[in-house]
Write an enzyme that holds these catalytic residues in place. Structure first.
Site, PDB file in Angstrom:
ATOM      1  N   LYS A 205     -38.524  -0.480  -4.028  1.00 49.80           N
ATOM      2  CA  LYS A 205     -37.378  -1.337  -3.687  1.00 49.80           C
ATOM      3  C   LYS A 205     -36.349  -1.422  -4.812  1.00 49.80           C
ATOM      4  O   LYS A 205     -36.662  -1.262  -5.987  1.00 49.80           O
ATOM      5  CB  LYS A 205     -37.879  -2.721  -3.266  1.00 49.80           C
ATOM      6  CG  LYS A 205     -38.480  -2.651  -1.862  1.00 49.80           C
ATOM      7  CD  LYS A 205     -38.653  -3.991  -1.218  1.00 49.80           C
ATOM      8  CE  LYS A 205     -39.168  -3.759   0.215  1.00 49.80           C
ATOM      9  NZ  LYS A 205     -39.603  -4.996   0.861  1.00 49.80           N
ATOM     10  N   ARG A 239     -47.946  -3.301   1.197  1.00 51.21           N
ATOM     11  CA  ARG A 239     -47.275  -2.289   2.027  1.00 51.21           C
ATOM     12  C   ARG A 239     -46.646  -1.259   1.088  1.00 51.21           C
ATOM     13  O   ARG A 239     -45.842  -1.621   0.242  1.00 51.21           O
ATOM     14  CB  ARG A 239     -46.206  -2.968   2.891  1.00 51.21           C
ATOM     15  CG  ARG A 239     -45.528  -2.053   3.883  1.00 51.21           C
ATOM     16  CD  ARG A 239     -44.526  -2.838   4.734  1.00 51.21           C
ATOM     17  NE  ARG A 239     -43.884  -1.978   5.715  1.00 51.21           N
ATOM     18  CZ  ARG A 239     -42.823  -1.227   5.465  1.00 51.21           C
ATOM     19  NH1 ARG A 239     -42.266  -1.241   4.278  1.00 51.21           N
ATOM     20  NH2 ARG A 239     -42.311  -0.444   6.399  1.00 51.21           N
TER      21      ARG A 239
END
Ligand code: 9MG
Length: 261
Positions: A205, A239
């Site tokens: 991210k 995840r």
């Protein structure tokens, strides 16, 4: 939870697994590397991503879910914001709905999940993928996400879902600044009081890039640090795009926790 993005535009692997055979092969590889859940998505949720139609999303994900359901034992999760996609995916063999848009007004999604007795990832997002990074604002992000979870657990229950179907996720990067993400990671342990499994997604991210500088392909060390931190404070599900590396890092963390005096 291993990620399988059947999308042309996801931020780090867009276009790689659009062909159902490539997506299934990728999922099988993730399972061989230790993934215990496979999350199949057909619509990118990166900041600014354009929505796709239900027809197109179904065209992308259903062939993958159908093929996987016939050959794997691990639970298959459908990453979708659309009730109609969730229903079709559950009928095709998925057993978990990963809903990044759990701040929804109507309960159609929740009734579908509830009736199917499926699992439900209730993720916090401020805004929508199109608007969420414009100006995320909180007085106290940890308290507000905690209040959101409590309120959602109540409404999910009213829709017929039992608490044991629900996984909670603070939604790192979904309507959050770098500072908000760091505060949420710091506050993760506080959400264990809700007595639901917690999921965290940090893989590749942008906040890792903004904080430390690496491009998207070079963010694995930062993501592993977050994953180990999360595991240590009580998060059960990570995840990730990088299953082998994440499994090894988490197993090492667990071994150290097990030997703590
Ligand atoms: C689809 N997706 C992208 N990032 C995610 C995250 O952090 N959590 C969940 N549940 N889904 C995500």
């Amino acid at each position: 939870m291993g990620i399988v993005n059947v999308t042309p535009d996801s931020f780090s692997d867009g276009g790689q697994f659009l062909d159902p055979a490539a997506a299934v092969a990728h999922a099988l590889e993730e399972i061989a590397q230790g993934a215990e859940i496979i999350d199949v998505g057909g619509e990118s949720t990166r900041p600014g991503a354009q929505p796709v139609s239900e027809t197109e999303e179904l065209r992308r994900v259903l062939p993958v879910i159908e093929r996987l359901a016939g050959q794997v034992k691990v639970p298959i999760s459908i990453d979708t914001m659309k009730p109609g996609v969730a229903r079709a995916a559950l009928q095709a063999g998925a057993s978990l709905v990963n809903d990044v848009a759990a701040n929804r007004a109507d309960d159609a999604m929740w009734r579908i999940v509830s009736e199917a007795r499926a699992g439900y990832v209730c993720m916090h997002m401020q805004g929508t993928p199109q608007t969420m990074q414009a100006n995320p604002t909180y007085a106290d992000v940890v308290a507000e996400v905690g209040d959101f979870f409590i309120e959602r657990l109540r409404r999910l229950n009213e829709s017929g879902m039992s608490a044991d179907q629900v996984v909670l996720d603070v939604g790192i990067g979904f309507g959050k600044t770098v500072e908000h993400n760091l505060q949420l990671l710091d506050g993760l342990r506080s959400f264990t009081r809700l007595e639901r499994p917690l999921l965290v997604g940090v893989s590749r991210k942008s906040f890792i890039g903004k904080l430390l500088g690496p491009d998207v392909a070079e963010r694995l060390p930062g993501a592993l640090a977050c994953a180990c931190w999360a595991a240590q404070v009580g998060v059960q599900i990570i995840r990730t795009h990088d299953v082998a590396e994440t499994v090894q890092a988490i197993r090492m963390t667990e071994a150290m926790l097990a030997h703590r005096q």
